[in-house]
Design a protein around this motif. Structure first.
Motif, PDB file in Angstrom:
ATOM      1  N   ARG A 176       0.830  -1.235  -0.077  1.00  0.00           N
ATOM      2  CA  ARG A 176      -0.074  -0.076   0.010  1.00  0.00           C
ATOM      3  C   ARG A 176       0.932   1.218   0.008  1.00  0.00           C
ATOM      4  NH1 ARG A 176      -2.606   1.583   5.697  1.00  0.00           N
ATOM      5  NH2 ARG A 176      -0.605   2.003   5.763  1.00  0.00           N
ATOM      6  N   ASP A 177       1.871   1.152   0.837  1.00  0.00           N
ATOM      7  CA  ASP A 177       2.731   2.454   0.930  1.00  0.00           C
ATOM      8  C   ASP A 177       3.688   2.385   0.184  1.00  0.00           C
ATOM      9  OD1 ASP A 177       1.076   2.895   3.016  1.00  0.00           O
ATOM     10  OD2 ASP A 177       2.363   2.027   4.527  1.00  0.00           O
ATOM     11  N   SER A 181       1.537   0.401  -5.402  1.00  0.00           N
ATOM     12  CA  SER A 181       0.184   1.394  -4.593  1.00  0.00           C
ATOM     13  C   SER A 181      -0.910   1.396  -5.241  1.00  0.00           C
ATOM     14  CB  SER A 181       0.807   2.329  -3.991  1.00  0.00           C
ATOM     15  OG  SER A 181       2.022   2.374  -3.200  1.00  0.00           O
TER      16      SER A 181
END
Length: 392
Positions: free
Chosen positions: A224-225, A231
């Motif tokens: 996600r990051d 992402s």
């Protein structure tokens, strides 16, 4: 036995579980109003015949053996750009960005793609041509990949994109499950035309477990990051699977992430994506990133959320980036940034999705001239474009 183990066992047995119901199947990438008037492509029959006898597939059928500590039911893959070190052949692998090592273990990756493609192809035939044989075959493929006790895949990517001598798995391996978006779309179509409630409950639980892992695990949060196309594709996968399993909270969080972090951090007011342009295949990765963004925008639109026209205060937005990249799809030779492999055929779809959403006929026409992603999604995508043109 823990609660999660009990839920897993119930899913494998096809027991009813208290997840949000989707009468007629969730919409996902195709709204019911679109699908009800969709005209079958002549190529669908050929694709159906190619898929009907293929498979089944399972992560358990081909294992990496001594390459990994992954268990029988764990998906395993190796990073594509990692190679033996010529100065230390038995030591850790070294990275060569953009240069694919074709000697790595790819069986699970390949088979997941084949399964997802077959499921969507057969589901299209079932839904558009009232093909009960295709539907039965698709349900069988799904049962074996996700649910059968001997052959199911664990709902995680703990062992994705491993690197020999360095790590048993990385968060960026999550991008390997992108084909499950097409699979989930196929399931949604099957639930509309040839429902199998027992298998649907097990599949919904599997995707629910996977969304849970994506959104709380260390590797899921790393992806996600990540800050680039990884992402974007994390958010797109979370949104798609959340729609299917009825996890509204996770779905909406993915759209919020797009507004607050993905667009502001990745896209510039001129349309460029610096993290992709820093790669050795900068045009390919820029296009791949926009494919993910436009899929995410399309998913959000069904919720009434307009990510298409969202812009940061300085003007960065998805449609601005589509405008920026469109000329380079038309004429790849004009791209002057690093692209170590020729961009010879367009497998992308961002132009078509954006053209439909923004009512830009020129983008749709360019998409049709330059190619499409192929496979089952390519068939469905082409039908959507032709339908839009007929109405334009």
């Amino acid at each position: 036995m823990t609660r999660r183990q009990l839920l897993r066992r119930a899913a494998l047995l096809g027991a009813a579980l208290p997840l949000t119901a989707h009468p007629g199947g969730p919409a996902l990438l195709v709204e019911p109003s679109e699908f009800d008037t969709l005209q079958p492509s002549p190529a669908l029959k050929t694709a159906r015949e190619a898929c009907i006898a293929k498979g089944p597939w399972s992560v358990t059928y081909s294992r990496p053996n001594k390459l990994s500590e992954a268990g029988l039911h764990d998906f395993f893959s190796e990073g594509p750009y990692w190679w033996p070190d010529p100065r230390n052949p038995n030591g850790p692998y070294i990275r060569k960005d953009g240069k694919v090592n074709h000697e790595r273990f790819t069986d699970n990756d390949l088979h997941l793609g084949l399964m997802s493609n077959a499921v969507l192809t057969l589901a299209l035939s079932a839904a558009l041509n009232k093909d009960e044989e295709a539907a039965a075959r698709a349900w069988r493929l799904l049962d074996i990949w996700f649910l059968q006790p001997d052959t199911y895949m664990n709902p995680n990517l703990e062992f994705g994109q491993a690197i020999r001598g360095i790590t048993t798995g990385r968060g960026i391996g999550i991008i390997d499950t992108r084909p499950l978006i097409w699979c989930a779309q196929g399931i949604a179509l099957l639930e509309r035309c040839n429902p199998n409630p027992k298998l649907s409950e097990g599949l919904r639980r599997w995707f629910s477990d996977y969304v849970q892992w994506l959104t709380v695990s260390t590797k899921g949060l790393e992806e996600r990051d990540n800050g680039n196309n990884h992402s974007t594709w994390w958010a797109t996968q979370v949104a798609a699977y959340s729609i299917y399993c009825g996890d509204e909270k996770s779905e909406l969080a993915a759209y919020d992430l797009c507004r607050t972090r993905l667009i502001p951090n990745q896209l510039r007011p001129d349309g460029s994506a610096p993290a992709e342009e820093a790669r050795t295949r900068s045009l390919s990765y820029s296009i791949m990133n926009l494919d993910g963004f436009t899929l995410l925008c399309r998913l959000a639109k069904r919720r009434g959320m307009d990510l298409w026209n969202f812009k940061t205060p300085d003007g960065a937005g998805v449609l601005t980036s589509v405008e920026y990249l469109a000329p380079y799809v038309a004429a790849p030779s004009t791209w002057k940034k690093t692209q170590i492999l020729p961009f010879t055929r367009n497998h992308s779809y961002f132009l078509g999705l954006a053209g439909i959403a923004a009512n830009r006929r020129a983008w749709v026409d360019l998409q049709l001239r330059t190619g499409n992603p192929g496979g089952a999604w390519g068939l469905l995508f082409d039908m959507l474009l032709k339908q839009w043109l007929a109405r334009a």
